[in-house]
Design an enzyme around this catalytic site. Sequence first.
Site, short mmCIF file in Angstrom:
data_model
loop_
_atom_site.label_atom_id
_atom_site.label_comp_id
_atom_site.label_asym_id
_atom_site.label_seq_id
_atom_site.Cartn_x
_atom_site.Cartn_y
_atom_site.Cartn_z
N GLY A 1 -5.34 -3.28 7.15
CA GLY A 1 -6.28 -3.33 6.22
C GLY A 1 -5.63 -3.82 5.03
O GLY A 1 -6.32 -4.59 4.28
N THR A 2 -4.58 -3.72 4.56
CA THR A 2 -3.87 -4.35 3.46
C THR A 2 -3.95 -5.79 3.92
O THR A 2 -4.02 -6.50 2.78
CB THR A 2 -2.55 -3.76 3.32
OG1 THR A 2 -2.32 -2.53 3.24
CG2 THR A 2 -1.74 -4.38 1.95
N THR B 1 -0.99 -1.28 -4.52
CA THR B 1 -2.49 -0.93 -4.63
C THR B 1 -3.10 0.41 -5.03
O THR B 1 -2.33 1.42 -4.55
CB THR B 1 -3.04 -1.08 -3.28
OG1 THR B 1 -2.49 -0.31 -2.09
CG2 THR B 1 -2.65 -2.73 -2.69
N SER C 1 0.73 3.53 3.11
CA SER C 1 1.37 3.02 4.57
C SER C 1 2.60 3.39 4.58
O SER C 1 3.76 3.36 3.52
CB SER C 1 1.23 1.52 4.34
OG SER C 1 -0.07 1.25 4.49
N GLY C 2 3.24 3.78 5.75
CA GLY C 2 4.79 4.20 5.99
C GLY C 2 4.78 5.54 5.34
O GLY C 2 6.35 5.56 5.34
N GLY D 1 -0.68 -1.99 6.52
CA GLY D 1 -1.24 -2.31 7.74
C GLY D 1 -2.13 -3.44 7.69
O GLY D 1 -2.27 -4.17 6.84
N SER E 1 -5.39 -18.81 20.83
CA SER E 1 -4.49 -19.53 19.99
C SER E 1 -4.91 -19.37 18.48
O SER E 1 -5.91 -19.58 18.18
CB SER E 1 -4.27 -20.91 20.18
OG SER E 1 -3.42 -21.56 19.53
N ASN F 1 0.83 -1.27 0.15
CA ASN F 1 0.06 -0.06 0.07
C ASN F 1 0.74 1.44 0.03
O ASN F 1 1.64 1.41 0.87
CB ASN F 1 -0.78 0.00 1.09
CG ASN F 1 -1.78 1.09 1.44
OD1 ASN F 1 -1.88 2.21 0.39
ND2 ASN F 1 -2.75 1.24 2.39
N GLU G 1 -11.72 -2.99 9.15
CA GLU G 1 -12.33 -2.70 8.20
C GLU G 1 -14.20 -2.85 8.25
O GLU G 1 -14.25 -4.14 8.92
CB GLU G 1 -11.95 -3.39 6.97
CG GLU G 1 -10.27 -3.13 6.72
CD GLU G 1 -10.03 -1.80 6.16
OE1 GLU G 1 -10.64 -0.99 5.45
OE2 GLU G 1 -9.11 -1.22 6.91
#
Length: 341
Positions: free
Chosen positions: A69-70, A41, A13-14, A67, A213, A10, A273
Amino acid sequence: MAKRARLIYNPSSGREEMRKRLPDVLQRLERGGLETSTHATIGEGDATLAAAEAIERGFDIIIAAGGDGTLYEVINGMAEKDYRPPLGIIPLGTTNDFARALNIPRNWDAAVDVILRQHARVIDVGKVNQRYFINIAGGGSMTELTYEVPSKLKTMIGQLAYYMKGLEKLPRLRPIELYIKTAEVELHEEVMLFLISNSNSVGGFERLAPDASLSDGLFDVLVLRKCNLAEFIRVVTLALRGEHLADPNIIYLQTKQIQVTSPDYVQVNLDGEFGGTLPCVFTNLPQHLHIFVDETGQSTYKTPAINLMKLPWKTKPGVDEDDEIEEDDNENENNRYKIKP
């Protein structure tokens, strides 16, 4: 022969760092023996299409860089396929709940090294109607935070943005009427929220489902009963320490399938989401996907330090929360259901 990997990332992001670091990431992957191509994306749902296409083209590895969402979109492109290659994760988001649960490093170089070592863990995947989730599903006012917090605010102040939005919503919380049905129990309650967890890490809370778990074939279900503001703050504070399951306002159970309905309009949150509205049937697909993880199990994440009991709110004029909260010494036997097949 080198394995072929498809890196789905994405670009938002970042921040700008992703674009700057991408050549270095690709070089490290190539040197580690992965012939890697990329897909940036371009909008909602694009990562799902890219993941499905990568499987159809026979890629050996899929890498999700972004993140939660991706990651959610990539999972939805993989989960229905008969052939599901191992998945590598480079966490670039605000909270990175799932990477946190699997102790995947948030340092980019370390995350790439985890992928190159190719130590895979098999995990469960949740299915709800025709969608999939890997970490958490839920409903109620507080679960809507992840898509209500502006992206710009998340970029500027990170996870603190969620807490700020949460504090803003607290005085306006309203209960919803909920019907819950599993093979073992049926419940009808007025609740503040419900969470169906596949891991122990939700919204930065690393102990919200302490017994969860990722590979036991079971969901950990937590329901917060109707309560006042002071009780809500108490439960959240206990949850930060992992001591909330014995609270009388909490219903806790483990099950592999759960049906949730409501006469109210209730939005469903899937891995942060929007996932539609109730009614829904949530089914655990055991050991459905392989994820590359750090075999040492070391984590670079820290539990956020916040004590909601110390915040300066009043539930009534002239009354402090500490004055209004009374601990119940008598354990409520109906609050916890430990259900296993």
